[in-house]
Design a protein around this motif. Structure first.
Motif, PDB file in Angstrom:
ATOM      1  N   ILE A  91       0.850  -1.181   0.000  1.00 43.14           N
ATOM      2  CA  ILE A  91       0.000   0.000   0.000  1.00 43.14           C
ATOM      3  C   ILE A  91       0.890   1.236   0.000  1.00 43.14           C
ATOM      4  CG2 ILE A  91      -1.887  -1.191   1.183  1.00 43.14           C
ATOM      5  CD1 ILE A  91      -1.179   0.558   3.683  1.00 43.14           C
ATOM      6  N   ILE A  92       0.419   2.262  -0.670  1.00 47.60           N
ATOM      7  CA  ILE A  92       1.114   3.537  -0.740  1.00 47.60           C
ATOM      8  C   ILE A  92       0.047   4.609  -0.548  1.00 47.60           C
ATOM      9  CG2 ILE A  92       2.367   5.126  -2.260  1.00 47.60           C
ATOM     10  CD1 ILE A  92       3.436   2.548  -3.677  1.00 47.60           C
ATOM     11  N   TYR A  93       0.343   5.579   0.302  1.00 50.24           N
ATOM     12  CA  TYR A  93      -0.612   6.662   0.491  1.00 50.24           C
ATOM     13  C   TYR A  93       0.126   7.933   0.879  1.00 50.24           C
ATOM     14  CZ  TYR A  93      -0.011   5.508   5.422  1.00 50.24           C
ATOM     15  OH  TYR A  93       0.530   5.240   6.652  1.00 50.24           O
ATOM     16  N   ALA A  94      -0.476   9.058   0.531  1.00 50.65           N
ATOM     17  CA  ALA A  94       0.072  10.364   0.890  1.00 50.65           C
ATOM     18  C   ALA A  94      -1.096  11.315   1.065  1.00 50.65           C
ATOM     19  CB  ALA A  94       0.998  10.874  -0.205  1.00 50.65           C
ATOM     20  N   LEU A  95      -0.985  12.172   2.066  1.00 45.68           N
ATOM     21  CA  LEU A  95      -2.007  13.188   2.306  1.00 45.68           C
ATOM     22  C   LEU A  95      -1.365  14.568   2.348  1.00 45.68           C
ATOM     23  CD1 LEU A  95      -4.101  11.422   5.087  1.00 45.68           C
ATOM     24  CD2 LEU A  95      -4.857  11.939   2.754  1.00 45.68           C
TER      25      LEU A  95
END
Length: 174
Positions: A91-95
């Protein structure tokens, strides 16, 4: 085709061509990009990356990539994809920094993990995180990820490999 997902406070949906400027703004913010891939890239490289989401990732249905929205605004980016680093799905996420500390990171990571388990049928998912990214490590720890190993990078930094296994479902006794 990347499906649309909903959480209590966010909408994850495939990018639209009109998202390019917001995508580039997100990825050009060094507070975000320092933790992504090989780190900050040029604006031209981020525009090319955005283009490849359409011409390669979506066109060839390689993996799922989402624009993360809250109240109609692009506030983040998310993916789940196969990776050779762990021989599984990552999983990869950025906010965006203006939503950090609001619990959205946890909500987003949980949504991607649930999608991996439920829609993709995975039994475990991985995350690779810079050892110095304490905020992301804390989020993943809170949602049940466990440390697997460390990778020593060429620049002297360390990347942590984490995994979360699907919970065993109780079997019914008739």
């Amino acid at each position: 085709m990347t499906p649309t997902l909903r959480t209590d406070r966010m909408l994850l949906e495939p990018y639209a061509l009109e998202d390019q400027e917001d995508f580039v703004t997100l990825f050009q913010d060094r507070r975000v990009s320092q933790w992504m891939g090989d780190g900050p890239a040029t604006e031209a490289e981020d525009r090319a990356l955005f283009g490849r989401i359409f011409t390669k990732v979506y066109a060839q249905e390689l993996f799922d990539v989402w624009a993360v929205r809250r109240n109609g605004l692009l506030i983040g980016h998310a993916e789940i994809k196969p990776t050779d680093t762990v021989q599984g799905y990552e999983i990869i996420y950025a906010l965006a920094p203006d939503v950090w500390g609001s619990g959205l990171g946890r909500e987003l990571a949980e949504a991607i993990v649930a999608y991996g388990f439920d829609a993709l049928g995975l039994t475990e998912v991985y995350a690779t995180v810079a050892a110095s990214n304490g905020a992301s490590l804390a989020v993943l720890n809170r949602i049940g990820f466990e440390h697997v190993r460390d990778i020593a990078e060429d620049d002297g930094s360390t990347t942590r490999v984490l995994t979360r296994r699907r919970a065993e479902r109780p079997t019914r006794q008739d």
